[in-house]
Design an enzyme around this catalytic site. Structure first.
Site, short mmCIF file in Angstrom:
data_model
loop_
_atom_site.label_atom_id
_atom_site.label_comp_id
_atom_site.label_asym_id
_atom_site.label_seq_id
_atom_site.Cartn_x
_atom_site.Cartn_y
_atom_site.Cartn_z
N GLU A 85 -4.16 1.33 0.85
CA GLU A 85 -4.97 1.64 -0.02
C GLU A 85 -6.22 0.80 0.93
O GLU A 85 -6.80 -0.21 1.64
CB GLU A 85 -5.48 1.38 -0.93
CG GLU A 85 -6.99 1.09 -1.92
CD GLU A 85 -6.72 0.81 -3.41
OE1 GLU A 85 -7.05 1.18 -4.21
OE2 GLU A 85 -6.14 -0.52 -3.19
N LYS A 128 -9.11 7.40 -6.94
CA LYS A 128 -8.63 6.70 -7.64
C LYS A 128 -9.48 7.04 -9.18
O LYS A 128 -10.34 7.47 -9.16
CB LYS A 128 -8.61 5.37 -7.38
CG LYS A 128 -7.64 4.27 -8.59
CD LYS A 128 -8.29 2.68 -7.70
CE LYS A 128 -7.20 1.52 -8.17
NZ LYS A 128 -8.28 0.27 -7.61
N CYS A 188 -2.62 1.40 -5.68
CA CYS A 188 -3.30 -0.20 -6.51
C CYS A 188 -2.84 -0.04 -7.36
O CYS A 188 -1.87 0.56 -8.11
CB CYS A 188 -4.54 -0.91 -5.77
SG CYS A 188 -4.53 -2.15 -6.29
#
Length: 319
Positions: free
Chosen positions: A54, A136, A171
């Site tokens: 990430e 995200k 994540c």
């Protein structure tokens, strides 16, 4: 005996490379070059897919957990300047590297779009074209100071490729039940789990934010989805501590920020039944982890558990 092919799946094992590396903190030129070098290295070693952590460009903002808002704002400006636009010359250079290496790339970036930043994964084909770009769905905790929410298209996170159905999450998206189920429902077979550097517990930090808990969550996704998981992670050295302003005198009674640590890597390849396929690497190790993925393992796992197929009861939850 020759086994018949299954749908569009590859007929032989797929070799993949998974990154564990330190970002080039606040240095877009060096970050792009390091990304291209890793892509080239993976291609030379005959990998067909390389998975990145990430925000590997320009690095996970570990500073956001350690400073007052006034100081964070100063770091944010430098972070913004070294983030990358999707249609920039920097991304063109990375796409050219993928094409030269003839390798699929799943890259984690801080995407700059006009005045905003987004946590993004870019899927690049072996011909250098962009296959999928997603953000995200929602930044976690203090990340919201820096990054914006995705739009609804973030739920499209799996694509059909010659390597199988490849998808990804970033994540703490790995603890979102509906987002994970949506991923399984798209028939994912190879999952890129892009994580930053994560550390053991410090002080009163919640356990779910530790490396152990996040590793467990990623293994759970492999079992639930019956998928191969490529867990890519970053590391932080003294260079990262300095760049993020995390080297400070110890004040008695003051808790040290949990990101003020070195190491943080936990890269691994996970099988569809949840076990690790690659040996654990040291938390401060930097390099590429290679593995061959045999799709027979997916079929064996899903004979037992397929939560969007035979091991489901949608009738119970439909009104």
């Amino acid at each position: 005996m020759t086994c018949p092919p299954v749908d569009l799946d590859p007929s032989s094992p797929v070799k993949v490379a998974v990154v564990q590396a330190e970002p080039c903190w606040f240095d877009i030129e060096a970050a792009v070059q390091k990304t291209c070098d890793l892509i080239t290295e993976a291609g030379k070693n005959n990998a067909k897919l390389i998975a990145f952590p990430e925000l590997c460009i320009p690095g996970y903002p570990t500073f956001v957990f350690a400073h007052t808002i006034k100081t964070v704002n100063d770091y944010m400006l430098e972070f913004y300047r070294n983030s990358v636009s999707v249609e920039s010359s920097h991304m063109t250079k990375i796409r050219k590297a993928a094409r030269a290496a003839e390798i699929m790339v799943v890259l984690g970036i801080s995407e700059r779009h006009r005045g905003s930043l987004f946590m993004a994964q870019t899927f690049i084909g072996p011909d250098g074209t962009t296959l999928l770009h997603r953000r995200k769905f929602k930044p976690t905790g203090p990340e919201r100071i820096i990054f914006g929410d995705a739009s609804g298209d973030c739920s499209k996170n799996v694509i059909q490729t010659p390597l199988g159905r490849v998808g990804g999450l970033q994540c703490f998206e790995h603890i979102q039940p509906l987002l994970k189920y949506n991923t399984y429902f798209q028939g994912e077979q190879i999952h890129v789990a892009s994580w930053p550097c994560l550390f053991p517990p410090v002080g009163n930090m919640p356990f779910f934010n530790t490396v152990e808990a996040c590793r467990m969550a990623t293994h759970t996704l492999a079992v639930e989805g019956g998928v191969f998981v490529l867990l890519a992670s970053s590391i932080q050295t003294e260079k990262g501590l300095g760049a993020n302003g995390l080297i400070k005198p110890v004040v008695e009674g003051e808790e040290i920020p949990h990101t003020a640590a070195t190491g943080g890597g936990f890269t691994v390849v996970i099988a569809p039944d949840g076990r690790a396929l690659t040996e654990a690497v040291p938390a401060d190790w930097e390099g590429l982890v290679y593995c061959e993925l045999d799709f027979e393992e997916i079929y064996r796992a899903k004979q037992w558990v397929d939560p969007v197929g035979h091991y489901s009861r949608p009738d119970i939850f439909t009104h």
